[in-house]
Enzyme design. Structure first.
Site, PDB file in Angstrom:
ATOM      1  N   HIS A   1      -4.160  -3.029  -0.696  1.00  0.00           N
ATOM      2  CA  HIS A   1      -4.777  -4.306  -1.061  1.00  0.00           C
ATOM      3  C   HIS A   1      -5.599  -4.783   0.140  1.00  0.00           C
ATOM      4  CE1 HIS A   1      -2.268  -5.401  -4.758  1.00  0.00           C
ATOM      5  NE2 HIS A   1      -1.866  -4.213  -4.403  1.00  0.00           N
TER       6      HIS A   1
ATOM      7  N   HIS B   1      -3.501   3.903  -1.940  1.00  0.00           N
ATOM      8  CA  HIS B   1      -3.747   2.622  -2.604  1.00  0.00           C
ATOM      9  C   HIS B   1      -3.384   1.517  -1.625  1.00  0.00           C
ATOM     10  CE1 HIS B   1      -3.837  -0.722  -5.275  1.00  0.00           C
ATOM     11  NE2 HIS B   1      -2.539  -0.908  -5.271  1.00  0.00           N
TER      12      HIS B   1
ATOM     13  N   ASP C   1     -22.933   7.676   4.962  1.00  0.00           N
ATOM     14  CA  ASP C   1     -22.346   8.759   5.753  1.00  0.00           C
ATOM     15  C   ASP C   1     -21.110   9.355   5.078  1.00  0.00           C
ATOM     16  OD1 ASP C   1     -24.090   8.902   7.917  1.00  0.00           O
ATOM     17  OD2 ASP C   1     -22.989   7.445   9.124  1.00  0.00           O
TER      18      ASP C   1
ATOM     19  N   TYR D   1     -23.790  17.041  11.788  1.00  0.00           N
ATOM     20  CA  TYR D   1     -22.986  16.065  12.532  1.00  0.00           C
ATOM     21  C   TYR D   1     -21.676  16.724  12.946  1.00  0.00           C
ATOM     22  CZ  TYR D   1     -20.371  11.787  13.610  1.00  0.00           C
ATOM     23  OH  TYR D   1     -19.628  10.812  14.230  1.00  0.00           O
TER      24      TYR D   1
ATOM     25  N   GLY E   1       0.841  -1.184   0.000  1.00  0.00           N
ATOM     26  CA  GLY E   1       0.000   0.000   0.000  1.00  0.00           C
ATOM     27  C   GLY E   1       0.873   1.228   0.000  1.00  0.00           C
TER      28      GLY E   1
ATOM     29  N   HIS F   1      -7.678  -5.983  -9.137  1.00  0.00           N
ATOM     30  CA  HIS F   1      -6.528  -5.324  -8.532  1.00  0.00           C
ATOM     31  C   HIS F   1      -6.855  -4.911  -7.096  1.00  0.00           C
ATOM     32  CE1 HIS F   1      -2.901  -3.235  -7.997  1.00  0.00           C
ATOM     33  NE2 HIS F   1      -3.239  -2.055  -8.448  1.00  0.00           N
TER      34      HIS F   1
END
Lengths: 233, 233, 233, 233
Positions: free
Chosen positions: B96, B94, B119, B228, B27, B170
């Site tokens: 996985h 990015h 949300d 919120y 990542g 991917h």
């Protein structure tokens, strides 16, 4: 003897619970010194948090204990067969990790559904059949090794690009250039097995990833044209 | 240069394993300084617990390294395309991560089944197709960025209200106003992907949440009438 | 009295949350001293992290409290019946562990799908029926014990080689030569239950492991010809 | 004011991440002081590990803030409605916990499949419908409370023996005699939801547990003839 290798193998074994791959003593790591032809392996049934380098057992490729006060892992003969048949490998791992073992129990090879798999394993992870009754009776662990080797030959699988196998109704073996690399592949296999299971649940008509995408990701990380990492990974 | 941004990007990368989104080095997080037009990104293949701000790589929007001793993430060109096309975003992630990647492997967009999703993400999380062989051969990472951008245009998706995408076979990309916000959205996506999977298992005839409920929850948290939080969230 | 046993039982109870087998107070361990005919069991509804050896309750095999300031576990009468009928066992565990309990709720015995199961449990883990209304009204916990014992007789199951049972719509009981061994089997059962669930999801036409493989693994670890471990395991 | 209650509510909110029930700020706990008619609730959008008792917000049963520097949880009006309609309760929890929310997204009530459920919740956990567009537009959070209360009346459910509800496409609310008890029930609900999901996967023709078993377990723990625990649990 092999003091450095014993340290590495001890550490690799202790990494199995750290990565969540084992319960109790359900796994073992070995590493081979190809120069002297001996390999170092976990003693059978000893708990990971008590393992020291001195507890490691040295065995030759005919499964004869060379050094060590303990019995070697009961799977030693399988390790020996793989080392003899796959000259590029230097470390082997066997576990009962949850998802990989579940695929083995299901008797299915793991298809390549995405790049997480393709980054490390080229094509599907094969699941080899159960041994026949005679093979079990004759030499269970050794014949497990023979079967894996023969299946890799029959399927034209290269053990370097496919560093993992499932044994039906049993569990996975992984390997690599050394003990640490073999443990790395055991972690990859477990996560790949988990995601493949989930992906099939999410799409009952799922297909493997396109071959060109599998190639791209595998060769982005491996071989002469690799460009992932810092050059010597 | 960009010392403050490097610190933030380093910290955001180190948050990925903390939130359980990555295994090994799977990542990367980046953040853009829109004034100078450079972005800071994780080096390729370096482990998170060893990352320091000085290890971060500075790249321009044409993927040219501006500063840093390491190679940047192999996904750098995808980040660059997203920054160029989506002017409101300042950070990209990015991973996985298990459940989001499993949906990507299954080749399915994630329907909005409830308010946890609504949300933060307006409508379904789109899953864009695999690249064609020529697109992969020509410029894999850059074309991944093009495809995401083109699909968002074609589907009339606003990248601010839909801060996540899946790339088939991917895995996910998420983004946000900065690196921390992009990581936040990666965590949200993973939990949303997990719950959508479970909800489909529990009810095989499930339908998306009613549009009015999705609107209520999205606009309760976002936009001029949000109520919120404490006003500036 | 039985100070040593109290320590072991206390420790075994505290191991339940450590192994992830219990939420709140949902489980109990006991151990029997066959010489004096008393067993030591967890007090009812007391949290594990507050348990001390002095909190343990001593009970005789007719469920009469012999010592202790607390009420014994509400499942005490089930433990007593198992101790009386299974002379080889010295420890018993009851939990609501997630996967084993889910099989119990599903009302299904757990088939032996692989060697992880066969290494410790010979053949399937039986799921005994719910008690009938009269059995519940008369003596719920005692009759739960009777039912388990009668089912083991009817199915010709040996409690030493099958150290686990599921009670339909309720949960598992496991046992062993002592408290620690019974907890060990509770951990094994939970992992076996998890893998059997996953394996069925992965292959809807799954079959149990071949009998010869089950035999090989069970007898590799148990009995006169065992060769797993260091000889006295 | 209400300093003691603020401490308890703060601690109960901080228990939500400890029990794995929340991601980020996705949950809130409140507790009511029936004497003064005020309740204490978590501030909206503030992270749990930064919460202090002084951050808690005091609100009256008409949703008017009485004290506190923060805005109260956006779900405050739902809490108020439940307190007004259910006179026996003193604490309320709302989360987006994974399994309970997945059942809510699936739009299904959770059947009672076993004693883990029956020990704490009498009969199924009802899933109430989504609000209609007008109900959302008019007063979303207050009408969520009205709907829960009306459904409990219509279904003749006693909020003391059924301390949990699912709101379709949204998530669970649980309650109890105080904040701690409500959190306890939120943990129970999540585990019950997880096991019910798994049990349905393991047996596609599963039926609820027999009524007499449900009764036995519920009344073994609750009411005049309870014998679980140490008498005052």
């Amino acid at each position: 003897m092999l003091e450095e290798l014993k340290k590495l193998v001890c550490e690799a074994n202790r990494d199995l619970p750290k990565y969540g791959l084992v319960t109790f003593t359900w796994g073992n790591v070995s590493a081979l010194d190809r120069e002297c032809g001996y390999f170092v392996i976990k003693p059978s049934g000893v708990e990971y948090d008590k393992l020291t380098p001195e507890d490691m057992v040295v065995v030759d490729l005919n499964n004869k204990k060379v050094e060590g006060r303990y019995n070697p892992s009961s799977d030693t003969a399988t390790h020996a067969e793989l080392y003899k048949a796959f000259p590029e490998i230097g470390g082997i791992v066997h576990t009962h990790s949850t998802y990989a073992t579940s695929w083995a129990q299901a008797g299915r090879s793991i298809p390549c559904y995405g790049t997480t798999h393709a980054d490390y394993i080229y094509g599907e992870v094969p699941c080899v059949r159960c041994l026949f009754a005679e093979e079990i009776a004759e030499a269970y662990e050794e014949n497990t090794g023979h079967l894996i080797v023969n299946e890799f030959k029959r399927l034209c699988k290269d053990p370097v690009s496919v560093p993992a196998v499932l044994c039906q109704n049993h569990g996975p073996f992984t390997w690599g250039k050394d003990a640490k690399d073999a443990v790395h592949n055991a972690v990859v296999l477990e996560e790949v097995a988990r995601m493949a299971y989930l992906a099939e649940c999410i799409n009952h008509h799922i297909q493997p990833a396109p071959q060109e995408l599998q190639d791209k990701h595998y060769y982005r990380k491996h071989g002469a044209n690799a460009y992932y990492g810092q050059g010597e990974q």
